[in-house]
Design an enzyme around this catalytic site. Structure first.
Site, mmCIF file in Angstrom:
data_model
loop_
_atom_site.group_PDB
_atom_site.id
_atom_site.type_symbol
_atom_site.label_atom_id
_atom_site.label_comp_id
_atom_site.label_asym_id
_atom_site.label_seq_id
_atom_site.Cartn_x
_atom_site.Cartn_y
_atom_site.Cartn_z
ATOM 1 N N CYS A 238 0.725 -1.167 0.170
ATOM 2 C CA CYS A 238 -0.007 -0.005 -0.005
ATOM 3 C C CYS A 238 0.768 1.251 0.040
ATOM 4 O O CYS A 238 0.463 2.324 -0.414
ATOM 5 C CB CYS A 238 -0.827 -0.046 1.162
ATOM 6 N N HIS B 207 -2.086 6.679 4.051
ATOM 7 C CA HIS B 207 -0.488 6.847 4.098
ATOM 8 C C HIS B 207 -0.062 8.262 3.829
ATOM 9 O O HIS B 207 -0.278 8.532 2.700
ATOM 10 C CB HIS B 207 -0.020 5.487 3.447
HETATM 11 N N1 LIG Z 1 -4.752 -2.827 4.861
HETATM 12 C C1 LIG Z 1 -4.161 -2.399 3.744
HETATM 13 O O1 LIG Z 1 -3.978 -1.011 3.837
HETATM 14 C C2 LIG Z 1 -3.306 -3.203 2.824
HETATM 15 C C3 LIG Z 1 -2.981 -2.751 1.827
HETATM 16 C C4 LIG Z 1 -2.208 -3.484 0.861
HETATM 17 C C5 LIG Z 1 -2.405 -4.740 1.183
HETATM 18 N N2 LIG Z 1 -2.790 -5.435 1.938
HETATM 19 C C6 LIG Z 1 -2.794 -7.106 2.308
HETATM 20 O O2 LIG Z 1 -4.041 -7.580 1.958
HETATM 21 C C7 LIG Z 1 -4.382 -8.660 2.604
HETATM 22 C C8 LIG Z 1 -5.548 -8.294 3.396
HETATM 23 O O3 LIG Z 1 -5.294 -7.166 4.492
HETATM 24 P P1 LIG Z 1 -6.270 -6.693 5.498
HETATM 25 O O4 LIG Z 1 -5.668 -5.385 5.921
HETATM 26 O O5 LIG Z 1 -7.790 -6.696 4.713
HETATM 27 O O6 LIG Z 1 -6.293 -7.839 6.484
HETATM 28 P P2 LIG Z 1 -7.706 -8.319 7.800
HETATM 29 O O7 LIG Z 1 -8.313 -6.853 7.939
HETATM 30 O O8 LIG Z 1 -6.915 -8.738 8.998
HETATM 31 O O9 LIG Z 1 -8.251 -9.068 6.814
HETATM 32 C C9 LIG Z 1 -7.627 -10.651 6.640
HETATM 33 C C10 LIG Z 1 -8.872 -11.399 5.748
HETATM 34 O O10 LIG Z 1 -8.252 -12.464 5.591
HETATM 35 C C11 LIG Z 1 -9.092 -13.708 5.949
HETATM 36 N N3 LIG Z 1 -8.208 -14.924 6.298
HETATM 37 C C12 LIG Z 1 -7.208 -14.756 7.514
HETATM 38 N N4 LIG Z 1 -6.711 -16.006 7.474
HETATM 39 C C13 LIG Z 1 -7.297 -16.691 6.641
HETATM 40 C C14 LIG Z 1 -7.216 -18.137 6.332
HETATM 41 N N5 LIG Z 1 -6.549 -18.981 7.112
HETATM 42 N N6 LIG Z 1 -8.288 -18.716 5.395
HETATM 43 C C15 LIG Z 1 -8.929 -17.760 4.772
HETATM 44 N N7 LIG Z 1 -9.016 -16.446 4.916
HETATM 45 C C16 LIG Z 1 -8.358 -16.093 6.008
HETATM 46 C C17 LIG Z 1 -9.666 -13.149 7.114
HETATM 47 O O11 LIG Z 1 -11.029 -14.041 7.267
HETATM 48 P P3 LIG Z 1 -11.714 -13.819 8.726
HETATM 49 O O12 LIG Z 1 -12.499 -12.745 8.782
HETATM 50 O O13 LIG Z 1 -12.653 -15.325 8.513
HETATM 51 O O14 LIG Z 1 -10.751 -14.070 9.685
HETATM 52 C C18 LIG Z 1 -10.270 -11.675 6.625
HETATM 53 O O15 LIG Z 1 -11.098 -11.760 5.321
HETATM 54 C C19 LIG Z 1 -2.927 -8.665 3.393
HETATM 55 O O16 LIG Z 1 -2.015 -9.628 2.633
HETATM 56 C C20 LIG Z 1 -2.388 -7.425 3.464
HETATM 57 O O17 LIG Z 1 -0.791 -7.448 3.668
HETATM 58 C C21 LIG Z 1 -3.405 -4.620 3.083
#
Ligand SMILES: NC(=O)c1ccc[n+]([C@@H]2O[C@H](COP(=O)([O-])OP(=O)(O)OC[C@H]3O[C@@H](n4cnc5c(N)ncnc54)[C@H](OP(=O)(O)O)[C@@H]3O)[C@@H](O)[C@H]2O)c1
Length: 338
Positions: A134, A247
């Site tokens: 991001c 950010h």
């Molecule tokens: N946040 C940002 O600004 C951002 C920006 C760029 C990239 N990212 C990347 O995008 C991805 C998601 O980030 P996020 O910020 O949305 O995280 P988050 O809010 O913690 O959400 C994680 C998601 O992944 C699912 N998940 C976790 N473990 C799992 C498993 N073992 N099997 C299936 N589903 C699983 C969770 O499902 P449950 O609800 O069932 O737990 C939830 O839907 C990450 O790789 C992160 O590095 C994030």
């Protein structure tokens, strides 16, 4: 291979219940992405719940190989280990994967794409396309117009990253610590290395042996890959700030050719997806509050370094939208156009 669904592409979202997944669902609606059928996938924790898309409820099912049968596009917005395990399974079944995790970013066979900057790289995909970090996305969106105008020699960047960059747990931690402070209690740091409420933490992710953080090194290598400048001199410090979304980065850029402040403003303003907000006489500059909920990367405070020919600028972008979900949706749109 297309699913042949007569209503349009079948789209799966692994991580549909997370911070990025939720924003992505909204963006696919906003951008009228043609979704013939939707499969929201998550972990066991969310199976049994449902998400709403275009006024219809879809049950959340388990992210597992069989869930990708007959799917055209899969957005992975879950964990790196899930992408590692399941992205090849989805690609094997004919889906194109657009991955938000860091897992595939530096794989030489996987394009790492910011469509405004290097859409041509999409032509090389073999079933998986990776979305940058991001922080990297906003940064390269502001660097590319400068590169096109005058070339890049050296870049020094300090980022100020929102808590939502660490997903829902990051947002929850800031809120819980703010609540603790209101009660007069000590804030407890779990997700971040030190309390984030009323504070600035000079560490995103983990330290490496060389004193840099894993986040900083991602920013370096991803920038070089996207810009196709393997030797670009970039040095960086990534910090976490108590901001919910958006950010920021303060950037010093040394160019190959001299570039005036006015020429830099013009180059940035003319670049698709970048907006210049830079009017010191009226105290106008972009802040995370201005960019939250928007797709543009906002740039301001453009000025000459007092000691050299280099240029300073300040850049902000919504980490959940352009930094994640919007960029992923733009990749899917470009793939769909062919
Ligand atoms: N946040 C940002 O600004 C951002 C920006 C760029 C990239 N990212 C990347 O995008 C991805 C998601 O980030 P996020 O910020 O949305 O995280 P988050 O809010 O913690 O959400 C994680 C998601 O992944 C699912 N998940 C976790 N473990 C799992 C498993 N073992 N099997 C299936 N589903 C699983 C969770 O499902 P449950 O609800 O069932 O737990 C939830 O839907 C990450 O790789 C992160 O590095 C994030």
């Amino acid at each position: 291979m297309s699913s042949g669904n007569p209503n349009g592409p079948v789209v799966a979202i692994a991580g549909a219940t997370g911070a990025v997944g939720e924003v992505l669902l909204g963006i696919l609606e906003e951008r009228s992405f043609p979704v013939g059928d939707l499969r929201p996938l998550a972990s066991e924790r969310s199976v049994g719940s449902s998400i709403e898309f275009r006024g219809k409820a879809y049950p959340v099912t388990l992210a597992e190989p069989a869930a990708f049968e007959g799917v055209d596009y899969v957005f992975f917005a879950a964990t790196g280990s899930l992408s590692k395990e399941l992205a090849p399974e989805a690609a094997k079944r004919g889906a194109v994967v657009i991955d938000k995790s860091s897992t595939w970013r530096m794989d030489p066979t996987v394009p790492l794409v910011v469509p405004e900057v290097n859409a041509a790289a999409l032509g090389q995909h073999r079933g998986i396309v990776s979305c940058p970090n991001c922080t990297t996305i906003g940064f390269v969106m502001a660097l590319e117009p400068i590169r096109r105008a005058a070339g890049l020699k050296r870049v020094v960047v300090t980022t100020l990253q929102a808590v939502s960059g660490a997903g829902r747990p990051g947002i929850d931690e800031l809120e819980q610590q703010q609540e603790a402070l209101r009660r007069g209690d000590d804030p407890e740091a779990v997700k971040f290395a030190a309390p984030i409420a009323n504070n600035v933490v000079p560490l995103c992710e983990d330290f490496r042996d060389d004193g840099y953080s894993t986040e900083e090194v991602k920013l370096l290598h991803e920038t070089r890959k996207i810009l196709d400048m393997p030797d670009l001199d970039v040095t960086m410090t990534c910090t976490r700030v108590p901001v919910p979304v958006g950010h920021s980065a303060t950037v010093l850029v040394e160019t190959v050719e001299p570039l005036s402040v006015q020429a830099a403003r013009t180059a940035l303003a003319d670049f698709p997806g970048v907006e210049v907000v830079d009017d010191p006489a009226h105290c106008r500059f972009p802040t995370p509050r201005d960019v939250a909920g928007r797709d543009e990367v906002l740039v301001g405070r453009i000025r000459k370094d007092l000691a050299s020919d280099a240029l300073w600028f300040w850049q902000v972008s919504d980490n959940l939208r352009k930094g994640a979900a919007t960029n992923a949706a733009q990749i899917a749109e470009a793939l769909l156009r062919g």
